[in-house]
Design an enzyme around this catalytic site. Structure first.
Site, PDB file in Angstrom:
ATOM      1  N   CYS A  71     -26.572 -28.743 -48.084  1.00 20.35           N
ATOM      2  CA  CYS A  71     -26.986 -29.515 -46.703  1.00 20.35           C
ATOM      3  C   CYS A  71     -26.195 -31.128 -46.724  1.00 20.35           C
ATOM      4  O   CYS A  71     -26.369 -31.652 -47.661  1.00 20.35           O
ATOM      5  CB  CYS A  71     -28.405 -29.904 -46.904  1.00 20.35           C
ATOM      6  SG  CYS A  71     -29.065 -30.808 -45.700  1.00 20.35           S
ATOM      7  N   CYS A 184     -21.729 -29.551 -40.829  1.00 24.67           N
ATOM      8  CA  CYS A 184     -23.229 -29.127 -41.208  1.00 24.67           C
ATOM      9  C   CYS A 184     -23.295 -27.882 -41.747  1.00 24.67           C
ATOM     10  O   CYS A 184     -22.681 -26.962 -40.828  1.00 24.67           O
ATOM     11  CB  CYS A 184     -24.304 -29.583 -40.167  1.00 24.67           C
ATOM     12  SG  CYS A 184     -25.649 -28.843 -40.205  1.00 24.67           S
TER      13      CYS A 184
END
Length: 271
Positions: A71, A184
């Site tokens: 993440c 991302c």
């Protein structure tokens, strides 16, 4: 050996999929998706830090080592703190693949798309400064892509997703750019959408779309091989357990869609 993966939701599955399919990851895998609190990118930073600490502690307590912080937002907020706390745990962070783009670009700019937190965090800006490309990078938040990715109906939302991507890309003259960095882990799910939108804007544009999944998974395998060399008695048990922080049937369906693996164990970790 238990290998942990952690993400705010299902974005980290893009890294896990790369590690399994192209790097041969075959260990006992525990993937924790924080379905209760996703998305992280637009939430209060102190709140997000708190849930990151709690979830990583959970993976440590069930014996995961190494752990991939799959993440970008969690990495930018907490990776240094987590490494300081868990000195005996290999923690592999996730960064936007800015260096990959910088190493191969030719006299053009780089567009980095990420969550709002990642865009605003010092970690990303320090990386860009270190590479001495401050004047050659544009940063742009694209938080809504996380929401699209987590939606079980994502595969039937092409028009809506493409319109959102188009609204972002039309802010820029794409002829000025050599690379778009998907900063991302959720965003690589929309690689084909990006290609389609770019082709619609101008089919003559040549622009590379890059993400960090390959580099992260290669790094993970290197660490695993080192552990195997040190501990020849380490028994490899191949299975995948996906843990959520709320009851979420949509997440289960999306996980199966993305990984395309039938034998997955699903568990719920309630706060």
């Amino acid at each position: 050996m238990r290998v942990g993966f952690y993400d705010s939701g299902l974005g980290g599955l893009t890294v896990l999929k790369e590690a399994i399919e192209n790097e041969g990851l075959s260990q006992e895998i525990y993937y924790l998706g924080d379905t209760k609190n996703t998305p992280y990118g637009t939430k209060d930073e102190e709140f997000v830090k708190g849930v990151i600490r709690e979830n990583v502690e959970y993976l440590v307590n069930i014996g995961c080592n190494p752990i991939v912080i799959a993440c970008n937002t969690a990495t930018s907020l907490c990776i240094n703190e987590l490494r300081e706390k868990y000195k005996d745990i290999i923690l592999i962070g996730t960064e936007p693949a800015v260096k990959v783009a910088a190493d191969s670009k030719i006299n053009k700019k780089i567009l980095v798309l990420a969550t709002s937190i990642t865009v605003n965090q010092e970690k990303l800006h320090s990386l860009i400064n270190k590479l001495n490309i401050e004047d050659e990078v544009e940063l742009c938040p694209a938080d809504k892509l996380v929401t699209f990715a987590e939606n079980v109906n994502c595969n039937s939302m092409t028009k809506e997703i493409n319109n959102y991507i188009k609204s972002i890309l039309l802010k820029y003259n794409l002829n000025d750019f050599s690379h778009i960095v998907l900063g991302c882990t959720h965003f690589p799910l929309f690689r084909n959408n990006f290609k389609s939108v770019i082709n619609e804007i101008n089919p003559k544009i040549e622009i590379s779309i890059v993400d960090g999944a390959k580099g992260i998974s290669k790094n993970l395998i290197r660490y695993i091989d080192k552990i195997k060399e040190r501990d020849s008695n380490n028994i490899c048990k191949k299975n995948i357990t996906v843990i959520t922080t709320s009851e979420n049937k949509q997440f289960v369906l999306r996980t199966r869609q993305i990984l395309n693996i039938d034998e997955i164990n699903f568990q719920t970790k309630l706060h």
